[in-house]
Design a protein around this motif. Structure first.
Motif, PDB file in Angstrom:
ATOM      1  N   ILE A   1       1.127  -1.135  -0.016  1.00 24.05           N
ATOM      2  CA  ILE A   1      -0.085  -0.045  -0.085  1.00 24.05           C
ATOM      3  C   ILE A   1       0.885   1.241  -0.042  1.00 24.05           C
ATOM      4  CG2 ILE A   1      -1.702   1.261   1.223  1.00 24.05           C
ATOM      5  CD1 ILE A   1      -2.783  -1.381   2.389  1.00 24.05           C
ATOM      6  N   ALA A   2       0.720   2.324  -0.847  1.00 22.77           N
ATOM      7  CA  ALA A   2       1.409   3.172  -0.960  1.00 22.77           C
ATOM      8  C   ALA A   2       1.081   4.170   0.246  1.00 22.77           C
ATOM      9  CB  ALA A   2       1.158   4.000  -2.244  1.00 22.77           C
ATOM     10  N   GLN A   3       2.178   4.390   1.212  1.00 21.62           N
ATOM     11  CA  GLN A   3       2.227   5.132   2.508  1.00 21.62           C
ATOM     12  C   GLN A   3       2.571   6.650   2.387  1.00 21.62           C
ATOM     13  OE1 GLN A   3       0.595   3.723   4.630  1.00 21.62           O
ATOM     14  NE2 GLN A   3       0.919   1.522   4.764  1.00 21.62           N
ATOM     15  N   SER A   4       3.460   6.892   1.092  1.00 21.67           N
ATOM     16  CA  SER A   4       3.885   8.239   1.029  1.00 21.67           C
ATOM     17  C   SER A   4       3.712   8.612  -0.457  1.00 21.67           C
ATOM     18  CB  SER A   4       5.553   8.334   1.585  1.00 21.67           C
ATOM     19  OG  SER A   4       6.075   7.401   0.469  1.00 21.67           O
ATOM     20  N   GLN A   5       4.107   9.842  -0.674  1.00 21.01           N
ATOM     21  CA  GLN A   5       3.935  10.596  -2.001  1.00 21.01           C
ATOM     22  C   GLN A   5       4.803   9.837  -2.821  1.00 21.01           C
ATOM     23  OE1 GLN A   5       1.603  12.363  -3.093  1.00 21.01           O
ATOM     24  NE2 GLN A   5       2.461  12.696  -4.993  1.00 21.01           N
ATOM     25  N   GLN A   6       6.061   9.513  -2.142  1.00 19.34           N
ATOM     26  CA  GLN A   6       7.215   9.071  -2.989  1.00 19.34           C
ATOM     27  C   GLN A   6       6.666   7.547  -3.298  1.00 19.34           C
ATOM     28  OE1 GLN A   6      10.706   8.530  -0.929  1.00 19.34           O
ATOM     29  NE2 GLN A   6      12.076   8.029  -2.281  1.00 19.34           N
ATOM     30  N   GLU A   7       6.204   6.910  -2.779  1.00 20.24           N
ATOM     31  CA  GLU A   7       5.615   5.385  -2.908  1.00 20.24           C
ATOM     32  C   GLU A   7       4.655   5.485  -4.007  1.00 20.24           C
ATOM     33  OE1 GLU A   7       6.843   3.526   1.337  1.00 20.24           O
ATOM     34  OE2 GLU A   7       4.683   3.103   0.668  1.00 20.24           O
ATOM     35  N   LEU A   8       3.769   6.417  -3.674  1.00 16.70           N
ATOM     36  CA  LEU A   8       2.624   6.783  -4.736  1.00 16.70           C
ATOM     37  C   LEU A   8       3.219   6.852  -6.037  1.00 16.70           C
ATOM     38  CD1 LEU A   8      -0.407   6.887  -4.520  1.00 16.70           C
ATOM     39  CD2 LEU A   8      -0.357   9.432  -4.569  1.00 16.70           C
ATOM     40  N   GLU A   9       4.174   7.877  -6.090  1.00 16.36           N
ATOM     41  CA  GLU A   9       4.834   8.297  -7.506  1.00 16.36           C
ATOM     42  C   GLU A   9       5.362   7.008  -8.054  1.00 16.36           C
ATOM     43  OE1 GLU A   9       7.005  11.456  -6.890  1.00 16.36           O
ATOM     44  OE2 GLU A   9       5.251  12.844  -6.509  1.00 16.36           O
ATOM     45  N   LYS A  10       5.948   6.134  -7.063  1.00 15.31           N
ATOM     46  CA  LYS A  10       6.798   4.886  -7.646  1.00 15.31           C
ATOM     47  C   LYS A  10       5.625   4.037  -8.215  1.00 15.31           C
ATOM     48  CE  LYS A  10       9.508   1.128  -6.100  1.00 15.31           C
ATOM     49  NZ  LYS A  10      10.072   0.540  -5.019  1.00 15.31           N
ATOM     50  N   VAL A  11       4.653   3.668  -7.673  1.00 14.06           N
ATOM     51  CA  VAL A  11       3.780   2.676  -8.269  1.00 14.06           C
ATOM     52  C   VAL A  11       3.198   3.189  -9.350  1.00 14.06           C
ATOM     53  CG1 VAL A  11       3.405   1.235  -5.951  1.00 14.06           C
ATOM     54  CG2 VAL A  11       1.711   2.983  -6.691  1.00 14.06           C
ATOM     55  N   TRP A  12       2.847   4.444  -9.446  1.00 14.22           N
ATOM     56  CA  TRP A  12       2.198   5.172 -10.667  1.00 14.22           C
ATOM     57  C   TRP A  12       3.049   5.189 -11.733  1.00 14.22           C
ATOM     58  CZ3 TRP A  12      -2.337   5.608 -12.607  1.00 14.22           C
ATOM     59  CH2 TRP A  12      -3.624   5.592 -11.828  1.00 14.22           C
ATOM     60  N   GLY A  13       4.208   5.385 -11.530  1.00 19.18           N
ATOM     61  CA  GLY A  13       5.539   5.590 -12.596  1.00 19.18           C
ATOM     62  C   GLY A  13       5.692   4.069 -13.161  1.00 19.18           C
ATOM     63  N   ILE A  14       5.611   3.045 -12.265  1.00 23.20           N
ATOM     64  CA  ILE A  14       5.701   1.599 -12.977  1.00 23.20           C
ATOM     65  C   ILE A  14       4.701   1.535 -14.189  1.00 23.20           C
ATOM     66  CG2 ILE A  14       5.611  -0.578 -12.522  1.00 23.20           C
ATOM     67  CD1 ILE A  14       7.078  -0.003  -9.697  1.00 23.20           C
ATOM     68  N   ARG A  15       3.443   1.880 -13.818  1.00 19.44           N
ATOM     69  CA  ARG A  15       2.346   1.722 -14.800  1.00 19.44           C
ATOM     70  C   ARG A  15       2.229   2.672 -15.834  1.00 19.44           C
ATOM     71  NH1 ARG A  15      -0.155   2.662 -18.138  1.00 19.44           N
ATOM     72  NH2 ARG A  15      -2.402   2.830 -18.632  1.00 19.44           N
ATOM     73  N   GLU A  16       2.840   3.961 -15.657  1.00 19.14           N
ATOM     74  CA  GLU A  16       2.249   4.952 -16.405  1.00 19.14           C
ATOM     75  C   GLU A  16       3.593   5.599 -17.369  1.00 19.14           C
ATOM     76  OE1 GLU A  16      -0.568   8.166 -16.842  1.00 19.14           O
ATOM     77  OE2 GLU A  16       0.440   8.529 -14.842  1.00 19.14           O
ATOM     78  N   ASN A  17       4.992   5.344 -16.786  1.00 19.25           N
ATOM     79  CA  ASN A  17       6.004   6.074 -17.368  1.00 19.25           C
ATOM     80  C   ASN A  17       6.427   5.272 -18.632  1.00 19.25           C
ATOM     81  OD1 ASN A  17       8.371   7.456 -17.850  1.00 19.25           O
ATOM     82  ND2 ASN A  17       9.240   7.152 -15.882  1.00 19.25           N
ATOM     83  N   VAL A  18       5.721   5.280 -19.521  1.00 16.60           N
ATOM     84  CA  VAL A  18       6.045   4.267 -20.749  1.00 16.60           C
ATOM     85  C   VAL A  18       7.099   4.548 -21.590  1.00 16.60           C
ATOM     86  CG1 VAL A  18       3.692   3.265 -21.015  1.00 16.60           C
ATOM     87  CG2 VAL A  18       4.158   5.565 -22.178  1.00 16.60           C
ATOM     88  N   ASP A  19       7.615   5.911 -21.509  1.00 11.62           N
ATOM     89  CA  ASP A  19       8.882   6.288 -22.301  1.00 11.62           C
ATOM     90  C   ASP A  19       9.934   5.616 -21.793  1.00 11.62           C
ATOM     91  OD1 ASP A  19       7.702   8.287 -23.518  1.00 11.62           O
ATOM     92  OD2 ASP A  19       8.179   9.934 -22.071  1.00 11.62           O
ATOM     93  N   LEU A  20       9.929   4.887 -20.746  1.00 12.84           N
ATOM     94  CA  LEU A  20      11.156   3.783 -20.330  1.00 12.84           C
ATOM     95  C   LEU A  20      11.303   2.863 -21.587  1.00 12.84           C
ATOM     96  CD1 LEU A  20      10.714   3.249 -16.511  1.00 12.84           C
ATOM     97  CD2 LEU A  20      12.857   4.011 -17.942  1.00 12.84           C
ATOM     98  N   ILE A  21       9.970   2.322 -22.205  1.00 16.56           N
ATOM     99  CA  ILE A  21      10.141   1.488 -23.107  1.00 16.56           C
ATOM    100  C   ILE A  21      10.997   1.679 -24.326  1.00 16.56           C
ATOM    101  CG2 ILE A  21       8.720   0.025 -24.713  1.00 16.56           C
ATOM    102  CD1 ILE A  21       6.465   0.510 -22.786  1.00 16.56           C
ATOM    103  N   PHE A  22      10.683   2.960 -24.531  1.00 17.22           N
ATOM    104  CA  PHE A  22      11.346   3.510 -25.791  1.00 17.22           C
ATOM    105  C   PHE A  22      12.822   3.868 -25.539  1.00 17.22           C
ATOM    106  CE2 PHE A  22       7.019   4.578 -26.218  1.00 17.22           C
ATOM    107  CZ  PHE A  22       6.748   4.398 -27.614  1.00 17.22           C
ATOM    108  N   SER A  23      13.283   3.912 -24.223  1.00 21.10           N
ATOM    109  CA  SER A  23      14.826   3.888 -23.983  1.00 21.10           C
ATOM    110  C   SER A  23      15.335   2.822 -23.913  1.00 21.10           C
ATOM    111  CB  SER A  23      15.033   4.790 -22.574  1.00 21.10           C
ATOM    112  OG  SER A  23      14.336   3.746 -21.459  1.00 21.10           O
ATOM    113  N   VAL A  24      14.714   1.471 -23.950  1.00 20.84           N
ATOM    114  CA  VAL A  24      15.233   0.336 -24.101  1.00 20.84           C
ATOM    115  C   VAL A  24      15.099  -0.392 -25.252  1.00 20.84           C
ATOM    116  CG1 VAL A  24      15.217  -1.879 -22.960  1.00 20.84           C
ATOM    117  CG2 VAL A  24      14.691  -0.315 -21.581  1.00 20.84           C
ATOM    118  N   HIS A  25      13.939  -0.043 -25.952  1.00 18.58           N
ATOM    119  CA  HIS A  25      13.538  -0.638 -27.375  1.00 18.58           C
ATOM    120  C   HIS A  25      13.370   0.218 -28.381  1.00 18.58           C
ATOM    121  CE1 HIS A  25      13.417  -4.464 -25.313  1.00 18.58           C
ATOM    122  NE2 HIS A  25      12.426  -4.147 -24.650  1.00 18.58           N
TER     123      HIS A  25
END
Lengths: 462, 462
Positions: free
Chosen positions: B313-337
């Motif tokens: 469970i996200a307990q801080s703003q940082q943890e919230l940003e992390k779990v959302w980042g994992i879902r949303e930060n699709v730009d990462l795909i383009f940096s790898v492939h």
């Protein structure tokens, strides 16, 4: 017998085609109407292909066609002229597929709403459109008129409950748009055109509907509030505290409550008749025990806080039927008053109280012995008015219409929230829609039905 | 310089009209595109009347016009040809009215989604459309593309959030249909035509949007499940137990989770990488204390019941940003492939697991070293796929498209749940829509834009 009726009988047989005389045994093509059907012929196709062939022939012959569902329309939307053909979907009444997993039901247009609800309930499922006419209205008509009803607060109107439709256009083209997905952006969302178009753009033959799990709890209260503001506050608070379990929130003005709880009404008043407003609220949920505890607790809190002045919670089927009867059994109005005009206005909640005060007062100035009853779907901004002013000649009707409708223009309200336009309101459409909007509607009508054979004279102003 | 550009400059001035050279400083007319804008001129009107005048002139000159919002479209929906005019709504960015009482916001089409959210939040209000592009996408584009996003499970897609629109037709006619009511059956619901029509039927200039109270609680969990079936069961259970507080339910297949939680990604894995599926779920509510207690309790129960295998469970703003980042930060795909093809399919939840297995396997047979990532809005039946197979030449793209799209036909899925058709998918539209549906779309296009000047070549197959 005219040529086209002969052709239709030859093509589709006597079971499908009823001649004028045969059709005239049928009573009514409008709610509470007792006249007999007067039309060139009554067609009762069994399949979409038959509907398609019929329309192809009618289009060739420039033959007007009036689609018929359950004939519960209240605005003259299904009235036929003597030279028009009535096309009833009554024999297309199959429930074709229920997907419990994907929460869809695929049905033919002639399925009666209550029949669908019954079959779904046997499968643990729920179709949340709910209205007084459910025992006879049909799904096709519900779609064509974008029906609203008693649970729209939670589930939306029919437009929100339809995923896909199959429609036959004026020239017989079958548009099979039986989408089952919640999200589909592959091109124009064609079903939207036909929902609420009152049979003027195509005849709906099938639909995919959204269904939901059958509720496991039902909690119903009838409450009294001391002011309109408190009713509105109660709505906001109830929405938050009951979340989307809050399914119904119906407001009754005092006059209507008194009428419905005084002889000759069979209902005794569950609460004193002295309050200015009453609310029927219902919550449907998935946890019988928890939901009841929460509902009772909230009612208790609202009483203690003074948000509500008095309340009864329906504890038995009999009590449930009573509080719903007080809201729904509008036939009682007709047993006390005649004639009665029915209205269905839509407006911002913040404008409601003043609007009702104004038109009641304006009407009373003309008809001092007026009877005026207001109630409706407060949460949706949609009210019904029943007005008796002694007569119902054309001139009186026009004057009442003007007093009820004209103030809506200034407050950006609508002359109809859910009943539609039909014949009765088309001359007032300009109050709610701009000239350019009405012209665009006519452009669409011309594009889809160039010969104007589908439900001619309905909805669009002359 | 062509005559029409001269006329436009004379009529609207240099602040409104940018010539080809001036316009070319602007990068991109598509997501992740780095090309410069290549168009006859870029127009930036300030008022609806200017949009109307511009279209009247362009219609006279048979001049194609491509409406531009925030240029975040991913299907080529806003690409211009060198002889086309781009019409940007960027200077029409006023938030004109917020009614806290009636829960509406009236805005110009060029308002950036996130700006609206910020201003609403200052008024304790919430506009629930939420998507990755919110910092640059504009309301007009959100409507024209019927945007979906991360909270559609609860609030619906853009179509469900729009009460009224103002639109300019191809000939310059202003359709002012700024309805503010939840229920209005006064004639055809014209706004439905323009929502999701990708700028091909009219240019949206204003809208009335439904708003809601700003949530007072946010509870977010990232959980692992042992099978697709359990993910689906969790969705059903969470919907019932969290009621409509459940706002987001995003499913991630293992490969995507691994990619997003392994270097070079900045995110370390919040849960082991060994589970087949992960879910990001979020509930927004109105009671901070109660909502948190319930959410934590439910998570605990689901763990004990074995419905979920693991959870944070996200307990801080940082943890919230992390779990959302994992879902949303699709730009990462383009940096790898690189290159990567993006898809946006819609299908029944019951078909999802098999569909993903099938197309992954079919693609791997052609490209054994394929990279294949799947995730998306499970609750809406809408998934996104990111596919890398080494090259992106026309032939490869066509073959990948065929493998991804063709199986959708049999399971009545859609080639696009939320991204739309644009240029990229129009040749595949026939998989999802019938010939008659596509013909009807063309009939509508011809009725509203007879000269075909609005966003030509987009959405409709040639």
């Amino acid at each position: 017998m005219s040529t086209i009726v002969e052709i239709l009988i030859q093509t589709f047989g006597k079971e499908c085609v009823r001649t004028r005389d045969e059709a005239s045994v049928r009573v009514a093509s409008n709610w509470r109407q007792t006249e007999h059907l007067n039309c060139l012929a009554l067609l009762r196709p069994k399949t979409t292909e038959e509907v398609s062939k019929i329309l192809r022939i009618c289009n060739e012959f420039n033959q007007p066609v009036v689609p018929h569902g359950g004939l519960t329309n209240v605005v003259g939307g299904v009235v036929t002229k003597p030279d028009e053909i009535a096309l009833s979907l009554e024999r297309m009444n199959g429930i074709e597929e229920i997907s419990v997993q994907n929460k869809t039901a695929t049905v033919q247009a002639g399925v009666i709403l209550q029949n669908l609800q019954t079959v779904l309930a046997e499968n643990g499922q729920h179709f949340p459109l709910d209205l007084g006419a459910k025992g006879s209205c049909m799904i096709g008509g519900n779609i064509a008129s974008n029906a609203g009803g008693l649970q729209a607060l939670r589930y939306g109107v029919m437009r929100n409950l339809v995923l896909g439709v199959e429609v036959v256009l004026a020239d017989g083209t079958i548009i099979s748009s039986l989408n089952k997905m919640v999200k589909n952006n592959a091109g124009y969302d064609l079903k939207q055109l036909f929902i609420g178009s009152e049979g003027t753009l195509g005849i709906i033959t099938r639909a995919v509907l959204k269904i939901d799990d059958l509720p496991k709890s039902k909690n119903t209260a009838f409450v009294a509030v001391e002011s309109f503001e408190k009713a509105n506050l109660l709505l906001q608070v109830a929405k938050k505290q009951l979340k989307n379990d809050l399914t119904t929130f119906e407001l009754l003005w005092q006059d209507y409550y008194r009428l419905m709880t005084s002889p000759p009404s069979p209902y005794s008043p569950p609460l004193p008749q002295t309050y200015p407003f009453y609310v029927l609220m219902e919550a449907l949920g998935q946890d019988a025990d928890k939901d009841k505890i929460l509902f009772d607790e909230l009612l208790e809190n609202w009483l203690q806080d003074g948000l509500i002045a008095d309340a009864v919670i329906a504890q038995s089927q009999q009590e449930l039927e009573k509080v719903w009867g007080i809201r729904e059994n509008v036939d009682l109005i007709f047993s006390v008053h005649s004639p009665v005009f029915l209205f269905d206005v839509s407006l911002a909640i913040s404008d409601m109280d003043d609007y009702i005060k104004k038109i009641r007062s304006d009407l009373q100035q003309v008809w001092p012995s007026l009877h005026f009853y207001a109630f409706g779907h407060m949460g949706d901004g949609n009210l019904h008015l029943f007005i008796n002013c002694g007569t119902n000649d054309e001139e009186t009707k026009h004057l009442v219409d003007a007093i009820v409708y004209q103030p809506l223009q200034q407050i950006s309200g609508s002359i109809t929230g859910e009943h539609g336009v039909g014949l009765e309101k088309k001359s007032w459409l300009y109050l709610t829609r701009t000239t350019e909007e009405i012209e665009l509607m006519k452009t669409l009508k011309k594009a889809l039905d160039p010969k104007g054979i589908l439900n001619p004279g309905k909805l669009l102003p002359d």
